[in-house]
Design a protein around this motif. Structure first.
Motif, PDB file in Angstrom:
ATOM      1  N   GLN A 142       0.814  -1.211   0.000  1.00 28.38           N
ATOM      2  CA  GLN A 142       0.000   0.000   0.000  1.00 28.38           C
ATOM      3  C   GLN A 142       0.848   1.262   0.000  1.00 28.38           C
ATOM      4  O   GLN A 142       0.513   2.240  -0.685  1.00 28.38           O
ATOM      5  N   GLU A 143       1.941   1.273   0.740  1.00 30.88           N
ATOM      6  CA  GLU A 143       2.693   2.511   0.921  1.00 30.88           C
ATOM      7  C   GLU A 143       3.793   2.707  -0.116  1.00 30.88           C
ATOM      8  O   GLU A 143       4.146   3.847  -0.428  1.00 30.88           O
ATOM      9  N   ILE A 144       4.355   1.622  -0.635  1.00 26.44           N
ATOM     10  CA  ILE A 144       5.387   1.737  -1.673  1.00 26.44           C
ATOM     11  C   ILE A 144       5.073   0.707  -2.750  1.00 26.44           C
ATOM     12  O   ILE A 144       5.518  -0.440  -2.700  1.00 26.44           O
ATOM     13  N   SER A 145       4.303   1.113  -3.709  1.00 29.18           N
ATOM     14  CA  SER A 145       3.870   0.164  -4.742  1.00 29.18           C
ATOM     15  C   SER A 145       4.817   0.108  -5.929  1.00 29.18           C
ATOM     16  O   SER A 145       4.878  -0.901  -6.632  1.00 29.18           O
ATOM     17  N   THR A 146       5.575   1.173  -6.167  1.00 27.75           N
ATOM     18  CA  THR A 146       6.369   1.258  -7.406  1.00 27.75           C
ATOM     19  C   THR A 146       7.875   1.166  -7.191  1.00 27.75           C
ATOM     20  O   THR A 146       8.623   1.218  -8.158  1.00 27.75           O
ATOM     21  N   PHE A 147       8.346   1.044  -5.958  1.00 27.85           N
ATOM     22  CA  PHE A 147       9.786   0.969  -5.675  1.00 27.85           C
ATOM     23  C   PHE A 147      10.535   2.199  -6.180  1.00 27.85           C
ATOM     24  O   PHE A 147      11.712   2.131  -6.501  1.00 27.85           O
ATOM     25  N   ASP A 148       9.872   3.331  -6.246  1.00 21.19           N
ATOM     26  CA  ASP A 148      10.506   4.552  -6.753  1.00 21.19           C
ATOM     27  C   ASP A 148      11.248   5.231  -5.597  1.00 21.19           C
ATOM     28  O   ASP A 148      10.665   5.982  -4.816  1.00 21.19           O
ATOM     29  N   PHE A 149      12.538   4.955  -5.490  1.00 22.13           N
ATOM     30  CA  PHE A 149      13.318   5.429  -4.359  1.00 22.13           C
ATOM     31  C   PHE A 149      13.328   6.953  -4.288  1.00 22.13           C
ATOM     32  O   PHE A 149      13.125   7.541  -3.216  1.00 22.13           O
ATOM     33  N   ASN A 150      13.581   7.606  -5.390  1.00 21.72           N
ATOM     34  CA  ASN A 150      13.672   9.066  -5.385  1.00 21.72           C
ATOM     35  C   ASN A 150      12.346   9.715  -5.004  1.00 21.72           C
ATOM     36  O   ASN A 150      12.322  10.743  -4.322  1.00 21.72           O
ATOM     37  N   HIS A 151      11.249   9.104  -5.437  1.00 20.77           N
ATOM     38  CA  HIS A 151       9.933   9.650  -5.077  1.00 20.77           C
ATOM     39  C   HIS A 151       9.686   9.536  -3.577  1.00 20.77           C
ATOM     40  O   HIS A 151       9.208  10.487  -2.945  1.00 20.77           O
ATOM     41  N   VAL A 152       9.995   8.375  -2.992  1.00 19.02           N
ATOM     42  CA  VAL A 152       9.789   8.186  -1.558  1.00 19.02           C
ATOM     43  C   VAL A 152      10.669   9.156  -0.776  1.00 19.02           C
ATOM     44  O   VAL A 152      10.229   9.793   0.190  1.00 19.02           O
ATOM     45  N   ARG A 153      11.908   9.287  -1.211  1.00 21.35           N
ATOM     46  CA  ARG A 153      12.832  10.212  -0.522  1.00 21.35           C
ATOM     47  C   ARG A 153      12.323  11.652  -0.613  1.00 21.35           C
ATOM     48  O   ARG A 153      12.320  12.380   0.395  1.00 21.35           O
ATOM     49  N   SER A 154      11.877  12.062  -1.782  1.00 22.33           N
ATOM     50  CA  SER A 154      11.389  13.433  -1.957  1.00 22.33           C
ATOM     51  C   SER A 154      10.125  13.682  -1.144  1.00 22.33           C
ATOM     52  O   SER A 154       9.951  14.756  -0.561  1.00 22.33           O
ATOM     53  N   ALA A 155       9.235  12.692  -1.111  1.00 18.14           N
ATOM     54  CA  ALA A 155       8.001  12.849  -0.348  1.00 18.14           C
ATOM     55  C   ALA A 155       8.294  12.973   1.140  1.00 18.14           C
ATOM     56  O   ALA A 155       7.651  13.759   1.855  1.00 18.14           O
ATOM     57  N   ALA A 156       9.257  12.196   1.628  1.00 18.43           N
ATOM     58  CA  ALA A 156       9.626  12.285   3.040  1.00 18.43           C
ATOM     59  C   ALA A 156      10.186  13.667   3.360  1.00 18.43           C
ATOM     60  O   ALA A 156       9.819  14.285   4.365  1.00 18.43           O
ATOM     61  N   ARG A 157      11.056  14.167   2.502  1.00 20.43           N
ATOM     62  CA  ARG A 157      11.631  15.487   2.746  1.00 20.43           C
ATOM     63  C   ARG A 157      10.548  16.570   2.714  1.00 20.43           C
ATOM     64  O   ARG A 157      10.555  17.496   3.533  1.00 20.43           O
TER      65      ARG A 157
END
Length: 808
Positions: free
Chosen positions: A307-322
């Motif tokens: 549910q929380e990481i469906s696409t394994f897009d590391f840069n997207h997850v990092r940017s969203a966290a920031r």
């Protein structure tokens, strides 16, 4: 006053490498990227126990590195002599006790043995560790920012970590030429190496690993189960099924094992799984590992991950966290003219740590739609400053925490006190959830319904703490029966239900807890209750022995002391549990400690009557003798910067009408004990307690929970503002005549001569009211270099106290 300021070493490690300079909009002077000012490495050596890994505000998932240091309560030790042993999914920040969490470590192998075979991998915690990669300046090759951590291992593997609320995303980049990139999952080695009963299922077609184990509590006698679900994907290439798979026990990898039941191990064995992947044909091989975690089940861990990481897009997850961190941190803005960049970094780093704990978790105990917050580790540490700081700019998360605490009371009988990994842990002080709920309701009762907080349920929870004694007051609630009967806790009665210890410090905490309840009762128009709990808030006086003298200091007379059930006093050396204690006692949680105090000396705890400091001044002989006692506390090193009961002491000169001494003393405390180095904390961060404390000092404020007042000093900035999303207002404090901050905290143009709120002269130079934050006021402070400034004219210029009718 004259107390010596020792020089401290500011290591250049994190200031230059990790802090950076945030973008500043010259048209609005706003800091657009405050995350760039956060130094995650403050306090990562010498007992600070801070967490430098990746998480979201109050995230359950805290993914970060683990070292083999004996001082790795948050996993990491910045000292490069300690090796990495894994990258685990959950940590706590700034705790004591045994090392908590650090569950489900991953570890990459660039090769194994001379022939690079699966069976030659050194899988145990001790043998797989590798030396850190150290830069030419002697620092480890580690970097971090809110929501992101990275390191380059000495094996030439690059590790990057980021996170969502319940899911970690790892990125392991193996150097070109790696033939058999391998990743290990460790199921049993948490921070205490307590894992037992491991379960593992491995799908050889997809590489998915599901696992769980049971673990020991960190600061109590309980235990908990945790679950993980790990999936792998190639970054920029098709990873495919693992070409090798299996399990391992200690240092014995076993190929083709898909279930832990196929391994032979004993209680205490280290157990896990390992996969070998086909490398990318050209260049480095980057493999993403997604790790969902749950306290409920392995299937729930997988669901969280999907549910929380469906696409394994590391840069997207990092940017969203920031971005999430920037939204939160950016609600507080400072002007930085004539301010040392280190102070700016120290401030935002301290605000950041205020929002790591408690953790917004899953609830494995009962079904509920209410939030469940864990890592309340412990309320005794955090109630004094953390929640009051949240009230300034993050009331929504504050409300969710309160809702979760109320829900725990509804299911377990009493408000939670110390809690970690879903377990009740040892109570340190009173029922210190009471002032947390009181702080929320006093400041947000008009918005409680909109924030889904029931005033009736909140008050019911408070009364349960106040009136009903639990089966074990070491885990929740109070020793309520004796408190109600005697108005103190007699040390010669052993009635069962908890440890016969800490009688005086618990009584002082109970008195403040009852004060918080009285303030809530007053808002709810429960007049009789308000008066009743205000009276009980005055019970502190029952432990005051007016004849106790500090040995060798006959001018320091009167001290909080133990009492017997017949009303007579016992004697505890006022130096007890201090650096001047001839017996070198520590006063930690110990059922054999019958001296009456927890962690702090009688000298420090004899100052702890925050609800009625005016009466305390009278007990201690008037303003000058009170000031003399405060000076004595600092000059003789009784002030303990590592311990929460000391936090208010630098600001107590306010109550004796000498706010300039509070301003100077609090600034000297910052100069002596806090900086942006890896050993920039004097002790544990205590789940953000020290972070919020430092943030308040730098903002020129100090709170009294469950009231509408903040003690006022001068900020370290020419201007600081707080945006509160519930009120939709921004409150700005402006320091006129601002001329920088003296390095040693002594002197300077930092003392408040006068205060105007929205252009009108305010009645006091010593405190401001919560109304200013509701309305979004502009607060103008006129500064001077005259330390002898007073609170102002008239009795109402002094900060409130119960005995002077200040809270009527």
């Amino acid at each position: 006053m004259a107390w010596h300021i020792f020089s401290f070493l500011i290591l250049s490690s994190c200031v230059a490498r990790y802090a950076g300079g945030a973008a500043v909009d010259s048209s609005t002077t706003s800091i657009r990227d405050p995350a760039n000012l956060v130094n995650l490495f403050i306090g990562t050596t010498k007992g600070g126990h801070t967490f430098p890994g990746a998480t979201l505000p109050h995230g359950m998932l805290k993914v970060g590195p683990d070292t083999n240091s004996p001082d790795n309560h948050a996993g990491y030790d910045a000292n490069p002599i300690w090796n990495f042993v894994g990258f685990s999914q959950m940590h706590d920040d700034g705790t004591g006790g045994s090392p908590p969490l650090s569950n489900f470590k991953l570890w990459p192998f660039q090769s194994c043995g001379q022939s690079d075979e699966f069976e030659q991998c050194t899988t145990s915690l001790s043998t797989r560790s590798v030396p850190r990669k150290v830069l030419s300046n002697g620092l480890p090759d580690d970097t971090a920012e809110p929501g992101y951590f990275s390191t380059n291992l000495s094996t030439s593997i690059r590790v990057e970590l980021t996170a969502t609320r319940k899911v970690a995303l790892h990125k392991y980049t193996f150097p070109a030429g790696t033939q058999n990139p391998r990743i290990l999952l460790d199921l049993t080695d948490d921070g205490q190496r307590s894992g037992r009963n491991p379960v593992m299922e491995l799908d050889p077609a997809t590489g998915r690993i599901k696992g769980d184990a049971s673990f020991a509590a960190s600061f109590g006698v309980g235990g908990y189960n945790a679950y993980a679900c790990v999936d792998f994907k190639g970054d920029g290439f098709q990873l495919g099924a693992p070409k090798e798979f299996g399990g391992w026990v200690d240092d014995s990898p076993v190929k083709n094992v898909t279930n832990a039941n196929q391994l032979q191990f004993f209680s205490g064995s280290q157990v896990g799984a390992m996969l070998t992947f086909t490398p990318r044909r050209i260049g480095p091989t980057s493999i993403l590992a997604r790790v969902g975690v749950s306290f409920i089940s392995a299937d729930q861990a997988c669901s969280n991950a999907e549910q929380e990481i469906s696409t394994f897009d590391f840069n997207h997850v990092r940017s969203a966290a920031r971005a999430e961190w920037n939204d939160l941190l950016g609600r507080i803005q400072v002007k930085t003219d004539d301010v040392d960049p280190e102070i700016v970094s120290l401030f935002y780093s301290s605000v950041y740590r205020t929002h790591i704990s408690p953790a917004d978790c899953e609830n494995p105990r009962w079904d509920s739609t209410e939030p469940y917050y864990d890592s309340l580790y412990c309320n005794w540490d955090t109630y004094r400053t953390l929640y009051s700081f949240m009230a300034l700019h993050d009331p929504v998360n504050f409300a969710r925490i309160v809702r979760g605490m109320i829900n725990i009371q509804q299911h377990e009988g009493w408000l939670p006190e110390c809690r970690g990994a879903t377990d009740q842990q040892w109570v340190q002080g009173g029922s210190n959830g009471d002032p947390i709920l009181g702080e929320f309701f006093v400041k947000f009762h008009e918005h409680a319904a909109a924030l889904n907080v029931s005033g009736d349920a909140l008050y019911t929870a408070l009364l349960r703490d106040a009136e009903e004694q639990p089966q074990d007051w070491d885990l929740q609630g109070r020793q309520a029966n004796d408190w109600k009967t005697f108005g103190f806790l007699p040390f010669d009665r052993s009635t069962g239900g908890g440890s016969n210890t800490r009688h005086v410090s618990r009584a002082l905490e109970y008195a403040f807890d009852d004060f918080a309840i009285s303030q809530v009762a007053k808002i709810l128009n429960k007049t009789d209750d308000a008066a009743k709990y205000a009276r009980r808030a005055g019970n502190y006086i029952n432990n005051w022995n007016a004849t106790t003298v500090v040995p060798g200091r006959e001018n320091i007379v009167g001290m909080m002391q133990l009492r017997l059930s017949n009303g007579s006093f016992a004697f505890t050396d006022p130096r007890h549990c201090s650096v001047n204690d001839p017996t070198h006692s520590t006063c930690f949680l110990d059922s054999n400690n019958h001296d009456g105090f927890y962690e702090s000396s009688p000298i420090v705890y004899s100052q702890y009557v925050p609800q009625d400091t005016a009466k305390l001044i009278l007990l201690q002989g008037g303003n000058q003798k009170f000031i003399d006692r405060l000076n004595f506390i600092f000059e003789e090193n009784y002030f303990d910067s590592t311990d929460e009961p000391s936090q208010q002491i630098p600001f107590m000169y306010h109550y004796a009408n000498r706010p300039g001494l509070s301003t100077q003393t609090s600034r000297q405390v910052i100069a002596q004990f806090y900086n942006t180095s890896t050993n920039g904390l004097p002790g544990n961060d205590d789940s953000g307690a020290m972070g919020s404390y430092v943030a308040f000092y730098l903002a020129g404020l100090y709170p009294l929970p469950a009231t509408r007042q903040f003690l006022l000093s001068s900020p370290y900035f020419p201007e600081i503002s707080f945006f509160n999303p519930i009120f939709g207002t921004t409150t700005t404090i402006r320091a006129k005549n601002f001329n920088g901050n003296p390095k040693d905290g002594t002197g300077g143009t930092v003392f408040v001569r006068s205060v105007k709120i929205d252009g009108e002269l305010w009645k006091s130079n010593c405190f401001i009211e919560w109304d200013a934050f509701i309305h979004g006021s502009t607060i103008d402070l006129e500064l001077t270099d005259d330390i002898n400034m007073t609170c102002g004219e008239g009795a109402d210029s002094l900060p409130p106290s119960l005995s002077t009718g200040g809270y009527d």
